[in-house]
Design a protein around this motif. Structure first.
Motif, PDB file in Angstrom:
ATOM      1  N   PRO A  24       0.782  -1.245   0.089  1.00 49.52           N
ATOM      2  CA  PRO A  24       0.051   0.047   0.060  1.00 49.52           C
ATOM      3  C   PRO A  24       0.915   1.154  -0.112  1.00 49.52           C
ATOM      4  CG  PRO A  24      -1.026  -1.670   1.603  1.00 49.52           C
ATOM      5  CD  PRO A  24       0.427  -1.807   1.019  1.00 49.52           C
ATOM      6  N   LEU A  25       1.963   1.450   0.952  1.00 51.48           N
ATOM      7  CA  LEU A  25       2.702   2.433   0.906  1.00 51.48           C
ATOM      8  C   LEU A  25       3.431   2.799  -0.544  1.00 51.48           C
ATOM      9  CD1 LEU A  25       4.164   4.760   2.326  1.00 51.48           C
ATOM     10  CD2 LEU A  25       5.811   3.240   3.109  1.00 51.48           C
ATOM     11  N   GLY A  26       3.943   1.713  -1.096  1.00 50.24           N
ATOM     12  CA  GLY A  26       4.610   1.749  -2.410  1.00 50.24           C
ATOM     13  C   GLY A  26       3.626   2.299  -3.677  1.00 50.24           C
ATOM     14  N   GLN A  27       2.276   1.840  -3.373  1.00 53.91           N
ATOM     15  CA  GLN A  27       1.505   2.191  -4.337  1.00 53.91           C
ATOM     16  C   GLN A  27       1.110   3.804  -4.293  1.00 53.91           C
ATOM     17  OE1 GLN A  27      -0.361   0.595  -7.124  1.00 53.91           O
ATOM     18  NE2 GLN A  27       1.633  -0.293  -6.873  1.00 53.91           N
ATOM     19  N   LYS A  28       1.092   4.305  -2.924  1.00 55.94           N
ATOM     20  CA  LYS A  28       0.947   5.654  -2.434  1.00 55.94           C
ATOM     21  C   LYS A  28       2.021   6.439  -3.212  1.00 55.94           C
ATOM     22  CE  LYS A  28      -0.238   9.091   0.713  1.00 55.94           C
ATOM     23  NZ  LYS A  28      -0.650   9.477   2.242  1.00 55.94           N
ATOM     24  N   VAL A  29       3.340   5.865  -3.028  1.00 51.40           N
ATOM     25  CA  VAL A  29       4.396   6.728  -3.446  1.00 51.40           C
ATOM     26  C   VAL A  29       4.249   7.012  -5.041  1.00 51.40           C
ATOM     27  CG1 VAL A  29       7.028   6.686  -3.820  1.00 51.40           C
ATOM     28  CG2 VAL A  29       5.935   5.847  -1.623  1.00 51.40           C
TER      29      VAL A  29
END
Length: 224
Positions: free
Chosen positions: A142-147
């Motif tokens: 999820p964090l990577g997708q937000k980045v």
């Protein structure tokens, strides 16, 4: 974590590269590097990349939206070039048609697949296969997708902030020099060059014919 930061830097670097527009130097470089039509084989840009690693890189590029980033940069470059051309062609229907034709031709000639292949090579140079797999795991989170979702916005906002800072610095520097050198600075302007860029060309054409501007103007009024 270092690998993630490095990818972010490449990501931003790619954004600025594809958004800075087509300068004369970059156009000449592209022309000199372009293959001769009809004589060149299909590009083999990634022939030295391990097939398994290349597949992982392409998956990573899809996760981070690299292709969309390049398309966004292409659109911005076309619009920047359109604005420059509009300032240099006649302000009529023919001028507008010329600019529209340029934009359409630009879009057709921009090879998105070739750029994507080049990005695969760039990622391959900067990351090992294990790092690519680690980045795949990160950007699948999820964090990577937000980045990945926020980086284009951050890139655009960063570029806008740099433009504003550059413009303000130029204005402040010119104002300071005008105070120090009022005679020379009186006529100095930070414009878009629409008028200033045309007058030297006309003068150059007149002098090239062996006549100063005033003499040629007089002859145009009195052809005898």
């Amino acid at each position: 974590m270092k690998a993630v930061l490095a990818l972010v830097m490449i990501y931003l670097g790619t954004f600025f590269l594809v958004n800075k527009g087509a300068s004369p130097d970059s156009v000449q470089a592209a022309q000199s590097a372009a293959p001769v039509p009809g004589n060149a084989a299909p590009p083999q840009a990634n022939s030295s990349v391990d097939p398994g690693k290349e597949a992982d890189i392409r998956s990573l590029m899809e996760l981070v939206g690299a292709r969309e980033l390049v398309q966004d940069g292409e659109h911005n470059a076309i619009e920047q070039s359109r604005e420059k051309l509009l300032a240099s062609v006649p302000n009529n229907e023919k001028g507008q048609a010329f600019v529209n034709a340029f934009a359409a031709s630009y879009q057709k000639k921009f090879d998105l697949d070739q750029i994507t292949d080049q990005l695969v090579g760039i990622y391959d140079q900067h990351f090992t296969e294990d790092e690519i797999k680690g980045l795949l795991q990160f950007y699948g989170s999820p964090l990577g997708q937000k980045v990945a979702a926020e980086m284009p916005k951050i890139g655009r906002e960063t570029q806008a902030a740099i433009r504003v800072a550059n413009s303000q610095a130029a204005k402040d520097a010119l104002a300071e020099l005008k105070q120090q050198n009022p005679e020379i600075g009186r006529a100095a302007r930070l414009g878009n060059g629409q008028v200033q860029g045309r007058w030297p060309q006309r003068r150059g054409q007149q002098y090239a014919q062996g006549q100063p501007p005033s003499q040629q103007a007089a002859q145009q009024q009195n052809p005898q």
